[in-house]
Design a protein around this motif. Structure first.
Motif, short mmCIF file in Angstrom:
data_model
loop_
_atom_site.label_atom_id
_atom_site.label_comp_id
_atom_site.label_asym_id
_atom_site.label_seq_id
_atom_site.Cartn_x
_atom_site.Cartn_y
_atom_site.Cartn_z
N TRP A 20 -21.91 -47.45 45.83
CA TRP A 20 -21.14 -48.57 45.29
C TRP A 20 -21.70 -49.91 45.76
O TRP A 20 -21.73 -50.87 44.99
CB TRP A 20 -19.66 -48.45 45.65
CG TRP A 20 -19.00 -47.18 45.18
CD1 TRP A 20 -18.07 -46.46 45.86
CD2 TRP A 20 -19.18 -46.48 43.94
NE1 TRP A 20 -17.69 -45.35 45.13
CE2 TRP A 20 -18.35 -45.35 43.94
CE3 TRP A 20 -19.98 -46.70 42.82
CZ2 TRP A 20 -18.28 -44.45 42.88
CZ3 TRP A 20 -19.93 -45.80 41.75
CH2 TRP A 20 -19.09 -44.69 41.79
N LEU A 21 -22.17 -49.98 47.01
CA LEU A 21 -22.81 -51.21 47.48
C LEU A 21 -24.06 -51.53 46.66
O LEU A 21 -24.28 -52.68 46.25
CB LEU A 21 -23.20 -51.10 48.95
CG LEU A 21 -22.11 -51.25 49.99
CD1 LEU A 21 -22.69 -51.07 51.39
CD2 LEU A 21 -21.43 -52.60 49.89
N ARG A 23 -24.76 -50.56 43.62
CA ARG A 23 -24.37 -50.95 42.26
C ARG A 23 -23.90 -52.41 42.22
O ARG A 23 -24.27 -53.17 41.33
CB ARG A 23 -23.26 -50.02 41.76
CG ARG A 23 -22.88 -50.28 40.33
CD ARG A 23 -21.94 -49.23 39.83
NE ARG A 23 -21.65 -49.47 38.42
CZ ARG A 23 -20.98 -48.65 37.67
NH1 ARG A 23 -20.54 -47.51 38.16
NH2 ARG A 23 -20.74 -48.93 36.41
N GLY A 24 -23.09 -52.79 43.20
CA GLY A 24 -22.61 -54.16 43.25
C GLY A 24 -23.73 -55.16 43.51
O GLY A 24 -23.77 -56.24 42.89
N GLN A 27 -25.71 -56.06 40.52
CA GLN A 27 -25.04 -57.03 39.65
C GLN A 27 -25.25 -58.46 40.15
O GLN A 27 -25.34 -59.39 39.36
CB GLN A 27 -23.54 -56.73 39.56
CG GLN A 27 -23.23 -55.47 38.80
CD GLN A 27 -21.74 -55.13 38.80
OE1 GLN A 27 -20.96 -55.71 39.55
NE2 GLN A 27 -21.36 -54.17 37.96
N ILE A 28 -25.33 -58.61 41.46
CA ILE A 28 -25.54 -59.94 42.04
C ILE A 28 -26.98 -60.40 41.85
O ILE A 28 -27.24 -61.56 41.56
CB ILE A 28 -25.14 -59.96 43.54
CG1 ILE A 28 -23.63 -59.81 43.64
CG2 ILE A 28 -25.63 -61.22 44.24
CD1 ILE A 28 -23.11 -59.68 45.04
N GLN A 45 -19.91 -64.18 46.09
CA GLN A 45 -20.19 -63.15 45.08
C GLN A 45 -20.02 -61.75 45.66
O GLN A 45 -19.48 -60.86 45.00
CB GLN A 45 -21.62 -63.30 44.55
CG GLN A 45 -21.82 -64.50 43.67
CD GLN A 45 -23.29 -64.62 43.27
OE1 GLN A 45 -24.20 -64.23 44.00
NE2 GLN A 45 -23.52 -65.19 42.07
N VAL A 46 -20.49 -61.57 46.89
CA VAL A 46 -20.38 -60.26 47.53
C VAL A 46 -18.92 -59.88 47.75
O VAL A 46 -18.50 -58.76 47.45
CB VAL A 46 -21.17 -60.24 48.87
CG1 VAL A 46 -20.78 -59.06 49.73
CG2 VAL A 46 -22.67 -60.23 48.60
N ASN A 49 -17.03 -59.05 44.40
CA ASN A 49 -17.54 -57.99 43.54
C ASN A 49 -16.77 -56.70 43.84
O ASN A 49 -16.79 -56.22 44.97
CB ASN A 49 -19.04 -57.78 43.78
CG ASN A 49 -19.63 -56.79 42.83
OD1 ASN A 49 -19.28 -55.61 42.83
ND2 ASN A 49 -20.57 -57.24 42.00
N PRO A 50 -16.10 -56.12 42.85
CA PRO A 50 -15.27 -54.93 43.11
C PRO A 50 -16.08 -53.73 43.59
O PRO A 50 -15.58 -52.92 44.38
CB PRO A 50 -14.59 -54.65 41.77
CG PRO A 50 -15.34 -55.43 40.75
CD PRO A 50 -16.01 -56.56 41.45
N TRP A 51 -17.33 -53.59 43.13
CA TRP A 51 -18.14 -52.46 43.57
C TRP A 51 -18.50 -52.59 45.05
O TRP A 51 -18.51 -51.60 45.79
CB TRP A 51 -19.41 -52.32 42.73
CG TRP A 51 -19.10 -51.93 41.32
CD1 TRP A 51 -19.28 -52.68 40.20
CD2 TRP A 51 -18.53 -50.69 40.88
NE1 TRP A 51 -18.86 -51.98 39.09
CE2 TRP A 51 -18.40 -50.76 39.48
CE3 TRP A 51 -18.12 -49.53 41.53
CZ2 TRP A 51 -17.88 -49.72 38.72
CZ3 TRP A 51 -17.59 -48.50 40.78
CH2 TRP A 51 -17.48 -48.59 39.39
N ILE A 52 -18.79 -53.80 45.48
CA ILE A 52 -19.13 -54.02 46.89
C ILE A 52 -17.90 -53.82 47.76
O ILE A 52 -17.97 -53.19 48.82
CB ILE A 52 -19.77 -55.41 47.09
CG1 ILE A 52 -21.12 -55.44 46.37
CG2 ILE A 52 -19.92 -55.74 48.56
CD1 ILE A 52 -21.82 -56.78 46.39
#
Length: 167
Positions: A20-21, A23-24, A27-28, A45-46, A49-52
């Motif tokens: 998940w980290l 993936r997030g 995105q960044i 942003q980190v 981000n829901p994945w992070i």
């Protein structure tokens, strides 16, 4: 049986946290540690981000499971067992993140799996031997030997040197 459940949950939570980290962070985009002026922007942003955030939660959960595991089991057993995360990481990276995992990486993960299997089989075979060794193992005495003269002169030192491994 309970130790295997804890170890499996530990490994899965570590792997999912990393996935998940990753993936997030994809995105960044690229993050440069040289450009510290963009640190605030990247930090926001980190943290938004829901994945992070999900990855951090999974990794915090894995930390709690790791603490539980090493409080009950030998570190020399827990650490190799958690190495199975490399196998799951390669699998989940391919399935969830769509990464291309080469044959060389799969060969490496197969070698890791073999090592983990040896640890598991070795643990089952030598479980009773290690408990017997703990009772009469000379290592604590050997480690304290260089300090025995200085320890013997104090009340605390005398207590340490006179205590038995069972106490």
């Amino acid at each position: 049986m309970r130790k295997y459940v804890v170890l499996c949950l530990l490994v899965v939570s570590q792997v999912l946290g990393d996935v998940w980290l990753s993936r997030g962070m994809r995105q960044i985009g690229d993050v440069s540690v040289i450009n510290l002026s963009a640190g605030w922007t990247i930090g926001v942003q980190v943290l938004t981000n829901p994945w992070i955030v999900l990855g951090i939660c999974f990794l915090l959960g894995s930390l709690l499971l790791y603490l539980a595991a090493i409080s009950r089991l030998d570190l020399s057993y827990v650490l190799p067992m958690t190495a199975f995360k490399y196998v799951l990481s390669a699998f989940f990276a391919g399935v969830i993140l769509g990464e291309s995992v080469s044959q060389t990486r799969w060969l490496g993960t197969a070698l890791i799996s073999g090592g983990v299997l040896l640890v598991v089989l070795g643990e089952a075979a030598s479980n009773h031997l290690s408990q017997k060794r703990r009772k009469d193992h000379p290592l604590p005495s050997l480690l304290l030997a260089p300090f025995s003269a200085s320890l013997a002169g104090s009340n605390v030192g005398a207590t340490i040197l006179q205590s038995s491994p069972e106490s």
